[in-house]
Design a protein around this motif. Structure first.
Motif, mmCIF file in Angstrom:
data_model
loop_
_atom_site.group_PDB
_atom_site.id
_atom_site.type_symbol
_atom_site.label_atom_id
_atom_site.label_comp_id
_atom_site.label_asym_id
_atom_site.label_seq_id
_atom_site.Cartn_x
_atom_site.Cartn_y
_atom_site.Cartn_z
ATOM 1 N N ALA A 217 0.810 -1.218 0.000
ATOM 2 C CA ALA A 217 0.000 0.000 0.000
ATOM 3 C C ALA A 217 0.844 1.269 0.000
ATOM 4 C CB ALA A 217 -0.926 0.006 1.218
ATOM 5 N N THR A 218 2.175 1.114 0.044
ATOM 6 C CA THR A 218 3.045 2.289 0.181
ATOM 7 C C THR A 218 4.224 2.265 -0.782
ATOM 8 O OG1 THR A 218 4.282 1.196 1.949
ATOM 9 C CG2 THR A 218 2.444 2.606 2.623
ATOM 10 N N THR B 264 7.682 17.398 -2.655
ATOM 11 C CA THR B 264 6.908 18.619 -2.864
ATOM 12 C C THR B 264 5.414 18.325 -2.872
ATOM 13 O OG1 THR B 264 8.717 19.617 -4.118
ATOM 14 C CG2 THR B 264 6.521 20.560 -4.445
ATOM 15 N N LEU B 265 5.008 17.293 -3.612
ATOM 16 C CA LEU B 265 3.594 16.932 -3.715
ATOM 17 C C LEU B 265 3.046 16.304 -2.440
ATOM 18 C CD1 LEU B 265 3.601 15.335 -7.273
ATOM 19 C CD2 LEU B 265 2.504 17.486 -6.611
ATOM 20 N N LEU B 266 3.879 15.482 -1.796
ATOM 21 C CA LEU B 266 3.468 14.705 -0.632
ATOM 22 C C LEU B 266 4.466 14.919 0.507
ATOM 23 C CD1 LEU B 266 2.767 11.369 -2.562
ATOM 24 C CD2 LEU B 266 1.070 13.085 -1.887
ATOM 25 N N PRO B 267 4.406 16.055 1.181
ATOM 26 C CA PRO B 267 5.384 16.336 2.243
ATOM 27 C C PRO B 267 5.266 15.342 3.402
ATOM 28 C CG PRO B 267 4.084 18.293 1.719
ATOM 29 C CD PRO B 267 3.464 17.153 0.988
ATOM 30 N N ALA B 268 6.402 14.998 3.971
ATOM 31 C CA ALA B 268 6.445 14.087 5.118
ATOM 32 C C ALA B 268 6.271 14.895 6.398
ATOM 33 C CB ALA B 268 7.750 13.301 5.118
ATOM 34 N N ASP B 269 5.022 15.340 6.640
ATOM 35 C CA ASP B 269 4.762 16.117 7.845
ATOM 36 C C ASP B 269 3.504 15.582 8.527
ATOM 37 O OD1 ASP B 269 2.646 17.119 6.328
ATOM 38 O OD2 ASP B 269 3.682 18.978 5.843
ATOM 39 N N GLY C 292 3.194 4.847 12.387
ATOM 40 C CA GLY C 292 4.525 4.789 11.759
ATOM 41 C C GLY C 292 5.321 6.062 11.980
ATOM 42 N N SER C 293 6.369 6.227 11.195
ATOM 43 C CA SER C 293 7.228 7.397 11.358
ATOM 44 C C SER C 293 6.495 8.669 10.939
ATOM 45 C CB SER C 293 8.538 7.250 10.596
ATOM 46 O OG SER C 293 8.445 6.517 9.448
ATOM 47 N N PRO C 294 6.994 9.829 11.373
ATOM 48 C CA PRO C 294 6.340 11.096 11.031
ATOM 49 C C PRO C 294 6.153 11.259 9.517
ATOM 50 C CG PRO C 294 8.048 11.448 12.672
ATOM 51 C CD PRO C 294 8.168 10.012 12.218
ATOM 52 N N GLY C 295 4.938 11.615 9.133
ATOM 53 C CA GLY C 295 4.635 11.808 7.717
ATOM 54 C C GLY C 295 4.317 10.540 6.956
ATOM 55 N N HIS C 296 4.234 9.413 7.655
ATOM 56 C CA HIS C 296 4.015 8.125 6.991
ATOM 57 C C HIS C 296 2.699 8.085 6.212
ATOM 58 C CE1 HIS C 296 3.885 3.835 6.253
ATOM 59 N NE2 HIS C 296 2.790 3.720 6.974
ATOM 60 N N GLY C 297 1.736 8.907 6.594
ATOM 61 C CA GLY C 297 0.465 8.935 5.871
ATOM 62 C C GLY C 297 0.644 9.230 4.397
ATOM 63 N N THR D 41 8.940 5.029 -0.727
ATOM 64 C CA THR D 41 9.173 6.147 0.187
ATOM 65 C C THR D 41 8.938 5.753 1.640
ATOM 66 O OG1 THR D 41 6.895 6.932 -0.043
ATOM 67 C CG2 THR D 41 8.538 7.853 -1.553
ATOM 68 N N ASN D 42 8.531 4.516 1.877
ATOM 69 C CA ASN D 42 8.192 4.062 3.224
ATOM 70 C C ASN D 42 9.439 3.572 3.956
ATOM 71 O OD1 ASN D 42 7.174 2.873 5.524
ATOM 72 N ND2 ASN D 42 5.691 1.599 4.470
#
Length: 142
Positions: free
Chosen positions: A49-50, A72-77, A85-90, A125-126
C-alpha cells in the motif's frame, strides 16, 4: 500452469531510506527464461500500500528528481489523517495514487520493449518497511 502465463516474485530490500530501485535487469533476466524469444506482455506489480512502479530514466538524476517531486507533492509532515509509523508516513499511503503499484509493458522477441533511457523501477518512500515483494508476470501472445 501453462507456459503462456509465468510468474515470479522478487524479494527486494529497499532499506530505511526513500529509494528508487532499478528492476530492469531483474525483468530482463526473468524474460530470458519466461518469454524464451516470444512476444507478449510483462506485468510488474508491487503488492504493498506504500510503494509504486515507475518507468523512468535512472542514473542521470531523474530518480532523485522523482523523490524530490514527491516530497513537494506529498510532504512528510503531520498533515495526514493516516498517522501510524514514522512522522509523515500517511503520505506513503497516498503515493500509489501518483506512482501506481503496477506497470504493463510490451515484450518483443523475448525482450522488454523500453525506450533508450527508460528503466523499470520500484519507488519506495516508506522508511518503515525495508522489505518489498515485486511480482513479475509474463503473458505470452497467441
Amino acid at each position: 500452469m501453462s507456459d503462456a502465463f509465468t510468474t515470479r516474485v522478487l524479494n527486494i530490500t529497499s532499506g530505511s531510506t526513500e529509494r528508487v530501485v532499478d528492476l530492469t535487469g531483474d525483468c530482463a533476466a526473468f524474460l530470458r527464461e519466461a518469454a524464451a524469444g516470444r512476444d507478449g506482455l510483462l506485468n510488474i506489480f508491487v503488492p504493498h500500500a506504500t510503494a509504486g512502479i515507475a518507468v523512468i530514466e535512472t542514473g542521470a538524476g531523474s530518480d532523485d528528481d522523482l523523490l524530490a517531486a514527491l516530497h513537494t507533492l506529498l510532504p512528510a509532515d503531520d498533515r495526514w489523517q493516516h498517522r501510524h509509523g514514522s512522522p509523515g508516513h500517511g503520505r506513503d499511503h497516498v503515493l500509489p495514487a501518483f506512482v501506481p503499484p503496477h506497470a504493463t509493458l510490451p515484450v518483443i522477441d523475448g525482450q522488454l520493449e523500453l525506450g533508450t533511457w527508460q528503466s523499470v523501477c520500484l519507488v519506495d518512500t516508506n522508511k518503515d518497511n525495508p522489505r518489498r515483494q515485486v511480482r513479475l508476470t509474463f503473458l505470452a501472445g497467441s
